[in-house]
Design an enzyme around this catalytic site. Structure first.
Site, PDB file in Angstrom:
ATOM      1  N   HIS A   1       0.681  -1.386   0.052  1.00  0.00           N
ATOM      2  CA  HIS A   1      -0.052  -0.087  -0.139  1.00  0.00           C
ATOM      3  C   HIS A   1       1.010   1.257   0.018  1.00  0.00           C
ATOM      4  CE1 HIS A   1      -2.843   3.097   1.029  1.00  0.00           C
ATOM      5  NE2 HIS A   1      -3.871   2.248   0.760  1.00  0.00           N
TER       6      HIS A   1
ATOM      7  N   GLU B   1      -4.100   2.589  -7.292  1.00  0.00           N
ATOM      8  CA  GLU B   1      -4.417   3.764  -6.308  1.00  0.00           C
ATOM      9  C   GLU B   1      -3.595   4.740  -6.474  1.00  0.00           C
ATOM     10  OE1 GLU B   1      -6.678   1.449  -2.727  1.00  0.00           O
ATOM     11  OE2 GLU B   1      -4.666   2.286  -2.242  1.00  0.00           O
TER      12      GLU B   1
ATOM     13  N   GLY C   1      -8.237   9.388   0.076  1.00  0.00           N
ATOM     14  CA  GLY C   1      -8.514  10.141   0.956  1.00  0.00           C
ATOM     15  C   GLY C   1      -8.827  11.612   0.826  1.00  0.00           C
TER      16      GLY C   1
END
Ligand code: G3P
Length: 253
Positions: free
Chosen positions: A98, A170, A176
């Site tokens: 991530h 991503e 976010g």
């Protein structure tokens, strides 16, 4: 799309104590009760909440995933969690690489490659995260960065292993931020990833590999991503922390 089962995964990141995790998992379960799920649904709580969430999901079609792992099985590796530990808790998936771990915890492509191989060797389906940051995008380097990350992680695999990997695109600037990539941009990158997998591991692996989009995915924008031929689902952060919202996202997806 094209015979691939869509996958919708919630990444809870560093949120929930065990009691809250049990409640959140139960809320997702309840929100999907009686639904015929066309997508595979996966919840990824922090390590310390895996057991509680797993109990709340027992007997449901919703799968459990972890957010990280290291290689090996057991041994002198202070602070680390390995595939057999995760499997014992009922995990079938694990997120690897991530961007928060790459950027905040210094994870390199080489480290992520070892983790990916450990997940596969350990019987877990890895969800490999890749993505460019805002500066790289401004410089027109999106494809170079993303494909470089994928190539590094997948190059050493057998075609049969590569086919099992889930790749989550991503873009870092979309995470976010409330500003997702457009479905068209997500499709373009997902298609480029699939072409790279074809070059590295052949057409069968490319046709099987699932490519997700992640970054500010919400119940009201999921459908646009799911309509793209090379986007096979989503990795969802913020919107997965509300059980009713995540269940709605799954129903809309
Ligand atoms: O891994 C999922 C994540 O990074 C996306 O987060 O909050 O933008 O959905 P969010």
């Amino acid at each position: 799309p094209a015979g691939r089962r869509p996958l919708l995964a919630g990444n809870w990141k560093m949120h929930t104590l065990p009691g809250e995790a049990a409640e959140l998992a139960a809320a997702v379960r309840q929100g999907l009760e009686g639904q015929a799920l066309s997508a595979e649904v996966v919840l990824c709580p922090p390590f310390t909440s895996l057991a509680a969430a797993g109990q709340a999901l027992a007997g449901s079609p919703i799968a459990l995933g972890a957010q990280d792992l290291v290689w090996g099985e057991f041994g002198a590796f202070t602070g680390a969690i390995s595939a057999p530990m995760l499997r014992e808790l009922g995990c079938r998936y694990v997120i690897v690489g991530h961007s928060e771990r790459r950027q905040l915890l210094g994870e390199t492509d080489a480290l992520i490659q070892r983790k990916l191989e450990a997940a596969l060797a350990g019987g877990l389906t890895p969800i490999l995260c890749v993505g460019e940051d805002a500066a790289q995008r401004r410089e027109g380097r999106t494809a170079a960065v993303v494909l470089g990350q994928v190539a590094f992680a997948l190059a050493g695999l057998e075609p049969g292993q590569a086919a099992q990997v889930v790749i989550a695109y991503e873009p870092v600037w979309a995470i976010g931020s409330g500003t997702p990539a457009t479905p068209g941009d997500a499709q373009a990158v997902a298609a480029a990833i699939r072409q790279l997998v074809a070059r590295l591991h052949g057409p069968a692996a490319a046709a099987a590999v699932r490519v997700l989009y992640g970054g500010s995915v919400k119940p009201d924008n999921i459908a646009g991503f799911m309509a793209q031929p090379d986007v096979d689902g989503a990795l969802v952060g913020g919107a997965s922390l509300d059980g009713a919202a995540f269940a709605r996202l799954v129903r809309e997806g």
